[in-house]
Design an enzyme around this catalytic site. Structure first.
Site, PDB file in Angstrom:
ATOM      1  N   HIS A 117     -27.924  13.223  -2.381  1.00 24.74           N
ATOM      2  CA  HIS A 117     -29.430  13.535  -3.015  1.00 24.74           C
ATOM      3  C   HIS A 117     -29.568  12.791  -4.515  1.00 24.74           C
ATOM      4  O   HIS A 117     -30.601  13.251  -5.224  1.00 24.74           O
ATOM      5  CB  HIS A 117     -29.806  15.114  -3.307  1.00 24.74           C
ATOM      6  CG  HIS A 117     -31.298  15.364  -3.189  1.00 24.74           C
ATOM      7  ND1 HIS A 117     -32.069  14.999  -4.112  1.00 24.74           N
ATOM      8  CD2 HIS A 117     -32.028  15.766  -2.040  1.00 24.74           C
ATOM      9  CE1 HIS A 117     -33.333  15.352  -3.627  1.00 24.74           C
ATOM     10  NE2 HIS A 117     -33.306  15.953  -2.493  1.00 24.74           N
ATOM     11  N   HIS A 129      -5.723   9.057  -0.577  1.00 28.84           N
ATOM     12  CA  HIS A 129      -5.981   7.746  -0.855  1.00 28.84           C
ATOM     13  C   HIS A 129      -4.958   7.037  -1.122  1.00 28.84           C
ATOM     14  O   HIS A 129      -3.696   7.576  -1.411  1.00 28.84           O
ATOM     15  CB  HIS A 129      -6.998   7.637  -2.016  1.00 28.84           C
ATOM     16  CG  HIS A 129      -6.309   8.192  -3.196  1.00 28.84           C
ATOM     17  ND1 HIS A 129      -5.937   7.327  -4.305  1.00 28.84           N
ATOM     18  CD2 HIS A 129      -6.360   9.350  -3.721  1.00 28.84           C
ATOM     19  CE1 HIS A 129      -5.604   8.154  -5.202  1.00 28.84           C
ATOM     20  NE2 HIS A 129      -5.982   9.575  -5.102  1.00 28.84           N
ATOM     21  N   CYS A 130      -4.950   5.704  -1.083  1.00 32.30           N
ATOM     22  CA  CYS A 130      -3.891   4.677  -1.510  1.00 32.30           C
ATOM     23  C   CYS A 130      -4.021   4.521  -3.029  1.00 32.30           C
ATOM     24  O   CYS A 130      -5.052   4.718  -3.663  1.00 32.30           O
ATOM     25  CB  CYS A 130      -4.330   3.192  -1.061  1.00 32.30           C
ATOM     26  SG  CYS A 130      -3.027   2.026  -1.311  1.00 32.30           S
ATOM     27  N   GLU A 185     -29.073  24.570  -1.412  1.00 35.02           N
ATOM     28  CA  GLU A 185     -29.690  23.481  -1.094  1.00 35.02           C
ATOM     29  C   GLU A 185     -29.105  22.181  -1.142  1.00 35.02           C
ATOM     30  O   GLU A 185     -29.193  21.317  -0.518  1.00 35.02           O
ATOM     31  CB  GLU A 185     -31.137  23.536  -2.052  1.00 35.02           C
ATOM     32  CG  GLU A 185     -30.587  23.320  -3.502  1.00 35.02           C
ATOM     33  CD  GLU A 185     -31.857  23.469  -4.387  1.00 35.02           C
ATOM     34  OE1 GLU A 185     -31.948  24.070  -5.259  1.00 35.02           O
ATOM     35  OE2 GLU A 185     -32.660  22.655  -4.085  1.00 35.02           O
ATOM     36  N   THR A 186     -28.462  22.197  -2.150  1.00 36.30           N
ATOM     37  CA  THR A 186     -27.540  20.849  -2.459  1.00 36.30           C
ATOM     38  C   THR A 186     -26.215  21.048  -3.002  1.00 36.30           C
ATOM     39  O   THR A 186     -26.130  22.141  -3.722  1.00 36.30           O
ATOM     40  CB  THR A 186     -27.986  20.156  -3.597  1.00 36.30           C
ATOM     41  OG1 THR A 186     -29.436  19.569  -3.014  1.00 36.30           O
ATOM     42  CG2 THR A 186     -27.486  18.632  -3.937  1.00 36.30           C
ATOM     43  N   ASP A 245      -1.350   8.725  -1.286  1.00 35.45           N
ATOM     44  CA  ASP A 245      -1.339   9.883  -2.313  1.00 35.45           C
ATOM     45  C   ASP A 245      -2.205  10.961  -1.588  1.00 35.45           C
ATOM     46  O   ASP A 245      -3.501  10.869  -1.718  1.00 35.45           O
ATOM     47  CB  ASP A 245      -1.837   9.527  -3.679  1.00 35.45           C
ATOM     48  CG  ASP A 245      -2.301  10.672  -4.760  1.00 35.45           C
ATOM     49  OD1 ASP A 245      -2.090  11.770  -4.076  1.00 35.45           O
ATOM     50  OD2 ASP A 245      -2.554  10.439  -5.831  1.00 35.45           O
ATOM     51  N   HIS A 297       0.864  -1.275  -0.084  1.00 30.91           N
ATOM     52  CA  HIS A 297       0.042  -0.058  -0.008  1.00 30.91           C
ATOM     53  C   HIS A 297       0.883   1.237   0.025  1.00 30.91           C
ATOM     54  O   HIS A 297       2.084   1.229   0.204  1.00 30.91           O
ATOM     55  CB  HIS A 297      -0.924  -0.059   1.245  1.00 30.91           C
ATOM     56  CG  HIS A 297      -1.729  -1.154   1.123  1.00 30.91           C
ATOM     57  ND1 HIS A 297      -2.821  -1.158   0.509  1.00 30.91           N
ATOM     58  CD2 HIS A 297      -1.879  -2.393   2.070  1.00 30.91           C
ATOM     59  CE1 HIS A 297      -3.449  -2.530   1.297  1.00 30.91           C
ATOM     60  NE2 HIS A 297      -2.737  -2.913   1.920  1.00 30.91           N
ATOM     61  N   HIS A 352     -26.963  16.775   0.533  1.00 26.07           N
ATOM     62  CA  HIS A 352     -27.960  17.607   0.808  1.00 26.07           C
ATOM     63  C   HIS A 352     -28.702  17.382   2.162  1.00 26.07           C
ATOM     64  O   HIS A 352     -28.661  16.275   2.607  1.00 26.07           O
ATOM     65  CB  HIS A 352     -29.002  17.186  -0.141  1.00 26.07           C
ATOM     66  CG  HIS A 352     -30.445  18.124   0.066  1.00 26.07           C
ATOM     67  ND1 HIS A 352     -31.132  19.236  -0.528  1.00 26.07           N
ATOM     68  CD2 HIS A 352     -31.447  17.528   0.780  1.00 26.07           C
ATOM     69  CE1 HIS A 352     -31.945  19.558   0.009  1.00 26.07           C
ATOM     70  NE2 HIS A 352     -32.591  18.627   0.745  1.00 26.07           N
ATOM     71  N   HIS A 392      -7.885  -0.664  -4.362  1.00 26.93           N
ATOM     72  CA  HIS A 392      -7.788  -0.316  -3.118  1.00 26.93           C
ATOM     73  C   HIS A 392      -8.711   1.039  -2.753  1.00 26.93           C
ATOM     74  O   HIS A 392      -9.060   0.915  -1.583  1.00 26.93           O
ATOM     75  CB  HIS A 392      -6.205   0.324  -3.030  1.00 26.93           C
ATOM     76  CG  HIS A 392      -5.356  -0.940  -3.010  1.00 26.93           C
ATOM     77  ND1 HIS A 392      -4.348  -1.154  -1.995  1.00 26.93           N
ATOM     78  CD2 HIS A 392      -5.173  -2.064  -3.903  1.00 26.93           C
ATOM     79  CE1 HIS A 392      -3.634  -2.063  -2.144  1.00 26.93           C
ATOM     80  NE2 HIS A 392      -4.335  -2.764  -3.364  1.00 26.93           N
ATOM     81  N   HIS A 452      -3.571  14.598  -1.876  1.00 23.01           N
ATOM     82  CA  HIS A 452      -4.021  15.501  -2.887  1.00 23.01           C
ATOM     83  C   HIS A 452      -3.616  16.973  -2.403  1.00 23.01           C
ATOM     84  O   HIS A 452      -3.632  18.021  -3.324  1.00 23.01           O
ATOM     85  CB  HIS A 452      -5.550  15.622  -3.315  1.00 23.01           C
ATOM     86  CG  HIS A 452      -5.845  14.471  -4.031  1.00 23.01           C
ATOM     87  ND1 HIS A 452      -7.233  14.602  -4.400  1.00 23.01           N
ATOM     88  CD2 HIS A 452      -5.407  13.395  -4.442  1.00 23.01           C
ATOM     89  CE1 HIS A 452      -7.594  13.171  -5.023  1.00 23.01           C
ATOM     90  NE2 HIS A 452      -6.230  12.598  -5.008  1.00 23.01           N
ATOM     91  N   MET A 475      -9.754   2.440   0.810  1.00 22.00           N
ATOM     92  CA  MET A 475      -8.472   3.458   1.325  1.00 22.00           C
ATOM     93  C   MET A 475      -8.690   4.706   0.937  1.00 22.00           C
ATOM     94  O   MET A 475      -8.012   5.063  -0.297  1.00 22.00           O
ATOM     95  CB  MET A 475      -7.215   2.619   0.828  1.00 22.00           C
ATOM     96  CG  MET A 475      -6.963   1.312   1.532  1.00 22.00           C
ATOM     97  SD  MET A 475      -5.511   0.672   1.321  1.00 22.00           S
ATOM     98  CE  MET A 475      -4.445   1.452   2.293  1.00 22.00           C
TER      99      MET A 475
HETATM  100 CU   LIG Z   1      -3.606  -0.035  -0.472  1.00 26.43          CU
END
Ligand SMILES: [Cu+2]
Lengths: 295, 368
Positions: free
Chosen positions: B331, B159-160, B304-305, B122, B119, B280, B170, B124, B175
């Site tokens: 929603h 995330h992986c 609203e959303t 990453d 594993h 929502h 994954h 962002h 993950m």
């Molecule tokens: Cu992984």
């Protein structure tokens, strides 16, 4: 009289007529021979203090149902819920729609599940034809009687609601629901798994909820919380009894998609039927017709 | 004998080679952070978030976290359906981190011997090296420490991302998580006026793809490796079998519902590492919403959303005005009701008749 009660009342006669017609068409059709009347338990006449199913409102706030005393005449009801194999015979006869039942994990006989109110009514009509007796769904009141010590109805409390703040009742209900939550158990169990109650009725309150003939009502109560100010009946929605009470639209076959006052929705929807006291003349006519047309 | 597990691990060797050049490059520009204060923060499982300052009272710091990757069987609905889960720190989603812009995040990632797969992570929020993925790929029995500078403020997914087909698998096995990088002087409206919250909840949304047998029942597997071949075609169909908040249908309802009270201001951070979604709050609003999650952009108001792009996290600030049970949903209501993407808020307080009142309770239609 709501349409569904009228339909049930007329059902007996119509069934016999159809039966004769069917026998006339098929001659020595042997379906009638394969079906024997299912065993029933006779429930003695009684008087019951009964919280009527439905929604009861006082100025828009939900109230517990008023408890009324009701006389229940004696009736005979199926000892067991209608079985998957029993229901299958109605399907084979072209009179019932195949149930949405998952394949049971047990090789032993299990109750039918995945059936709507419509399916239950269709099965009752067919069973009447092939047994020469008249069958119908029990009312919620009859279901409460036959449930005996297992009857639970609504289980939520009505403590400490605030007329100025509807959210108090919403939050209380939500917490009651959480407390009543239990693991889901949708796999139909063999007959007898949940035992018999004091009246000899098998498996009530297991993982199959049972359709009744009682319509959903919404009642506006007076401040005495008993007198009715208004009543709206919706007979496209019926009451089911089981581990707790449920209210479902007639076409629903999966209990988990329907609504429930409190707790986890029903695992499964099924039914059992009341046998009406003998209609000797009609029954004799049916048998005579059978004799004339084949045997 | 060449087993499936070896096949999956085989990917690691190639990735490690690919990772070498950037690692050398990173080492060349070594900088000295010894003057900065360091703080070690223990992570907590979602929907809760570790204690943090909304306005930084110090200059940039080095924030140390440790996450242990845990592969485990998890139950994802009320019917007992199981997922061969892969988790950051044992939870789906992984825990939310909160730092301030300019801080350094120093993460120690542990892949215990008991796991079966390699594993990595990453971020962002990080710059370069595939968000850290190129520097963090570890086999079972290994650990690694990555440091990155939180240069941009906002909510960001992590995330992986091992390699190739392993990446989506994954991620849809659980993950992913979120890091929130707050501006040092806290959140602000479009005029620079401070915005503060009394509570923060982290709602991570996941789409799962569970294979079924011929009878239509979900299949339970013994290990991630066992589930892989069957799961891939379900993933390629792009129709999830489950869309859930906090790792399971109903995970944020009942006893685990989020709570608030009238007058309280809540920040809801919503992440989806793989797929678009549209949170929502039924009966409520988003007072201030950073739909893309990036706090250097002015928040949108009165939504609203709001739309959360797959692979991002957004944040919505709301002050509850009315008591009751609120459903917080994706929603797409089919996903909310049938596939599981529903959470609840239980909000206590006084009812405001001015905002809403039932003028006539349901009853028969009058006849004149
Ligand atoms: Cu992984």
């Amino acid at each position: 009289m709501p349409w569904h009660i009228a339909e049930t009342a007329a059902g007996g006669v119509a069934a016999v007529a159809l039966s004769i017609a069917a026998l006339a068409t098929h001659g020595s059709d042997r379906i009638a021979d394969a079906v024997t009347a299912p065993p029933t338990v006779v429930i003695e006449a009684t008087r019951l203090a009964f919280p009527e199913p439905g929604e009861f409102l006082l100025d828009g706030r939900p109230m517990p149902a008023p408890v009324r005393s009701a006389d229940v005449p004696t009736f005979a009801i199926m000892t067991h819920q209608v079985g998957l194999a029993d229901y299958g015979r109605c399907v084979a006869a072209g009179r019932c729609t195949a149930a949405d039942a998952a394949a049971p994990r047990s090789a032993r006989a299990v109750p039918v599940t995945g059936v709507s109110h419509f399916d239950a009514v269709a099965y009752a009509a067919w069973l009447g034809e092939v047994t020469g007796a008249r069958w119908r769904l029990p009312s919620a009141l009859e279901a409460a009687v036959m449930a005996g010590e297992r009857f639970s109805a609504e289980t939520f409390s009505d403590a400490a609601d605030d007329p100025k703040n509807p959210a108090v009742a919403w939050i209380r209900r939500y917490r009651d629901e959480g407390a009543a939550r239990r693991p889901v158990d949708p796999d139909p169990k063999p007959f007898g798994t949940y035992g018999i109650n004091a009246l000899g009725v098998a498996d009530f309150g297991g993982n199959v909820w049972e359709w009744t003939s009682t319509c959903y009502v919404r009642v506006g109560l007076d401040t005495d919380r008993v007198t009715e100010r208004s009543r709206t009946e919706n007979c496209r929605v019926h009451v089911l009894e089981g581990r707790h009470r449920a209210i479902m639209s007639d076409f629903v076959r999966d209990g988990r998609s329907g609504g429930c006052a409190v707790g986890t929705p029903p695992d499964n929807l099924g039914f059992r039927l009341v046998r009406e006291p003998g209609r000797p003349l009609l029954a004799r006519l049916t048998h005579r017709a059978a004799a004339l047309f084949g045997r | 004998m060449f087993t499936r597990r070896q096949a999956l691990i085989g990917v690691v060797a190639a990735s490690l080679l690919a990772a070498l050049p950037p690692m050398t490059a990173a080492m060349a520009g070594e900088i000295d952070l010894s003057a900065l204060p360091r703080e070690r923060i223990a992570l907590v499982a979602p929907p809760f978030v570790h204690a943090h300052e909304q306005v930084a009272t110090t200059g940039p710091r080095v924030i140390e976290y440790t996450m242990t990757i845990e592969e485990k069987t998890v139950v994802i609905d009320d019917e007992g359906t199981t997922l061969q889960g892969m988790t950051f720190n044992g939870s789906i989603p992984g825990p939310m981190m909160v730092v301030h812009q300019g801080d350094y995040v120093e993460l120690t990632l542990v892949n215990p011997e008991t796991n079966s797969l390699p594993h990595n992570i990453d971020f962002h929020a990080a710059t370069g090296g595939l968000g850290g993925g190129a520097l963090t790929l570890i086999n079972p029995g290994e650990q690694t420490t990555l440091r990155f500078k939180a240069t941009r403020s906002g909510t960001f997914v992590y995330h992986c991302a091992p390699e190739g087909a392993m990446i989506p698998w994954h991620v849809v096995s659980g993950m992913s998580g979120t890091i929130m990088v707050l501006p040092r002087d806290g959140l602000k409206d479009e005029n620079g006026k401070p915005l503060r919250y009394e509570k923060v909840f982290y709602v991570g949304e996941n789409d799962f793809y569970i294979p079924r047998d011929e009878a239509g029942n979900f299949i339970s597997y013994e290990s991630p490796g066992d589930s892989y071949a069957d799961t891939l075609p379900v993933m390629r169909g792009l129709i999830p079998t489950h869309v859930v908040f906090n790792g399971a249908k109903g995970a944020l309802t009942g006893d685990n519902a989020m709570t608030s009270r009238v007058g309280e201001t809540v920040l809801i951070v919503h992440s989806q590492a793989n797929r678009d979604t549209r949170p929502h709050l039924i009966g409520g609003h988003g007072d201030y919403v950073w739909e893309e999650g990036k706090f250097d952009n002015p928040p949108m108001k009165d939504l609203e959303t709001w739309f959360i792009r797959g692979g991002s996290a957004g944040a919505a600030l709301y002050t509850f005005l009315q008591p009751g049970i609120y459903a917080y949903v994706n929603h797409n209501l089919i996903e909310a009701v049938e596939l599981g993407a529903t959470a609840h808020f239980v909000v206590e307080g006084e009812w405001d008749d001015d905002l809403m009142k039932q003028v006539a309770a349901p009853g028969p239609i009058p006849v004149n």
